[in-house]
Write an enzyme that holds these catalytic residues in place. Sequence first.
Site, PDB file in Angstrom:
ATOM      1  N   SER A  67       0.844  -1.192   0.000  1.00  0.00           N
ATOM      2  CA  SER A  67       0.000   0.000   0.000  1.00  0.00           C
ATOM      3  C   SER A  67       0.879   1.241   0.000  1.00  0.00           C
ATOM      4  O   SER A  67       2.016   1.213   0.490  1.00  0.00           O
ATOM      5  CB  SER A  67      -0.896   0.000   1.246  1.00  0.00           C
ATOM      6  OG  SER A  67      -1.469   1.270   1.474  1.00  0.00           O
ATOM      7  N   TYR A 116      -1.188   0.084  10.524  1.00  0.00           N
ATOM      8  CA  TYR A 116      -1.303  -0.476   9.175  1.00  0.00           C
ATOM      9  C   TYR A 116      -0.097  -0.089   8.323  1.00  0.00           C
ATOM     10  O   TYR A 116       0.487  -0.931   7.621  1.00  0.00           O
ATOM     11  CB  TYR A 116      -2.596   0.012   8.529  1.00  0.00           C
ATOM     12  CG  TYR A 116      -2.829  -0.502   7.127  1.00  0.00           C
ATOM     13  CD1 TYR A 116      -3.315  -1.782   6.912  1.00  0.00           C
ATOM     14  CD2 TYR A 116      -2.569   0.308   6.015  1.00  0.00           C
ATOM     15  CE1 TYR A 116      -3.536  -2.261   5.623  1.00  0.00           C
ATOM     16  CE2 TYR A 116      -2.782  -0.153   4.729  1.00  0.00           C
ATOM     17  CZ  TYR A 116      -3.260  -1.436   4.536  1.00  0.00           C
ATOM     18  OH  TYR A 116      -3.465  -1.899   3.261  1.00  0.00           O
TER      19      TYR A 116
END
Length: 236
Positions: free
Chosen positions: A144, A157
């Site tokens: 990501s 995250y």
Amino acid sequence: MSRLAGRIALITGASRGIGAAVAKRFAAEGAHVILTARTSGGLEETDDAIRTATGQSATLVPLDLRKFDQIDQLGQAVFDRFRRLDIIVGNAGVLEALGPVAQYDPKHWQRIFDVNVTANFRLIRSFDRLLRASDAGRAVFVTSGAATAPYPYWGAYAASKAALEMMVRTYAMEIARSPLKVNLVDPGVVATRLRAQGFPGEDQSRLTPPEAVTDAFVDLADPACTRHGEVVRVQE
């Protein structure tokens, strides 16, 4: 000829979103797909779509990636049945919750790292020999933009994806002299359940659908692929 004809591919998190889209695309390209996720119902829906489109069935493996010993058992089962694995897609990921680093729940932190980092380490550890047994092994892991772009309250995250990138790129360097090619894909902003969890007020109909990012996965899974140790960004 289909680009993945005769290939055996394992895809995690294949019950919905990007994982399900990649599974369907790989099957359409001729691969036999082994699909894992925690929910049997979601896996069966993906399998139904594959059967409708191709007339072929997937191999379904309900699996909680946090139960690491089960990953080892899956590796043994794939060896016993196929003797090799041509493609692995480490797609499964979790967000759990957003919050400031200084006040973040340690249980949520651990759960994120268990799935986003440690499970992928265990996949590499369990399937390395099977990927090397292929004439053109391919490993693809989903990362990501959060791995390199800090954003408030996304610390857990983001840290997990940064750790994943470093681990996978290091692994790629270690096996550079083998036929195995290892890369990461950053699909960008895609209409997924994880995205909706992080941005609950967002209109997902305006976002890129999961099916639109599958070209990058096919490119990296193709036996003709020469890319190695890269982070491939689908949406710049």
